[in-house]
Design an enzyme around this catalytic site. Structure first.
Site, PDB file in Angstrom:
ATOM      1  N   LYS A 126      13.598  61.146 -48.012  1.00 52.75           N
ATOM      2  CA  LYS A 126      14.147  59.667 -48.204  1.00 52.75           C
ATOM      3  C   LYS A 126      15.464  59.737 -47.678  1.00 52.75           C
ATOM      4  CE  LYS A 126      15.703  57.660 -51.527  1.00 52.75           C
ATOM      5  NZ  LYS A 126      16.087  57.385 -52.553  1.00 52.75           N
ATOM      6  N   ASP A 144      11.392  54.538 -50.069  1.00 55.82           N
ATOM      7  CA  ASP A 144      11.714  54.620 -51.547  1.00 55.82           C
ATOM      8  C   ASP A 144      10.679  53.544 -52.194  1.00 55.82           C
ATOM      9  OD1 ASP A 144      12.570  51.812 -51.079  1.00 55.82           O
ATOM     10  OD2 ASP A 144      14.427  52.128 -51.982  1.00 55.82           O
TER      11      ASP A 144
END
Length: 227
Positions: A126, A144
């Protein structure tokens, strides 16, 4: 007005059209001045709010303005600057380790490629996608909790059980030139409108293409908001 199910291509079309018009310059809410500072801020932001990180980073960046100064420090010293964020002990170690690896393997330059970024301590997929998209404007989609939740509710992803599965679906269907911005569109919508516990459907401007709204209110004659 009763809502009818939409094809996924139509949801993506509506999603891109709405946010391209209403938030064309969407960007991260983290404060930073260069790629190194963004990398530090994103590492710190894991399971923590951007607001909190923005409160912490001014003093941190003043003390550690570059990889050299951070690498020469210790986790114990870094901890004193970030004690109010989530998991400060682990993040202190990650930051010092990241700075050292950045110096010794990448000459102090934040790398562009995902496979290089994830080699840095504290950097998962991420975080790597955020850096790749924000710094280098690559078509990378960081997923996320906000992105994962909102993409599912809107119907942009289908049966995605993991962030990676959601990432692949979003990248597949979004126009390449919108991917980096779409990451911020989804985050901001999840942060301020499509809340985890109680989404603000009554004031949401995009219920007309939202699968969650469609399923929840299918049997009720509620007129969805339109832009």
């Amino acid at each position: 007005m009763y809502l009818c199910p939409m094809l996924i291509k139509d949801r993506y079309k509506a999603f891109v059209e709405y946010f391209s018009t209403h938030n064309p310059e969407a960007e991260t809410e983290l404060h930073y001045g260069n790629p190194f500072e963004l990398l530090v801020a994103v590492i710190l932001s894991a399971q923590c709010t951007d607001k909190r990180i923005n409160q912490v980073t001014p003093a941190l960046f003043e003390r550690f303005p570059d990889p050299e100064s951070l690498a020469a420090s210790t986790p114990e010293e870094v901890f004193t600057y970030i004690r109010s964020v989530s998991y400060p002990n682990n993040k202190s170690k990650h930051l010092v380790g990241m700075a050292n690896k950045l110096l010794h393997e990448f000459g102090g330059v934040v790398p562009e490629k995902i496979e290089d970024l994830v080699k840095l301590p504290g950097v998962g997929r991420k975080t790597a996608n955020v850096i790749s998209s924000v710094v280098y404007e690559n078509p990378a989609m960081a997923v996320d909790t906000h992105v994962f939740r909102v993409a599912d509710r809107l119907g942009l992803t289908t049966r995605a059980k993991t962030p990676l599965a959601a990432e692949k679906q979003l990248v597949k269907h979004l126009p390449k030139e919108t991917i980096a911005r779409a990451h911020h569109w989804l985050i901001l919508h999840g942060r301020y409108v499509c809340l985890a516990r109680k989404p603000k459907c009554e004031s949401c401007p995009i219920t007309y293409f939202c699968r969650y709204f469609e399923k929840t209110y299918r049997a009720k004659p509620i007129v969805p908001a339109r832009p």
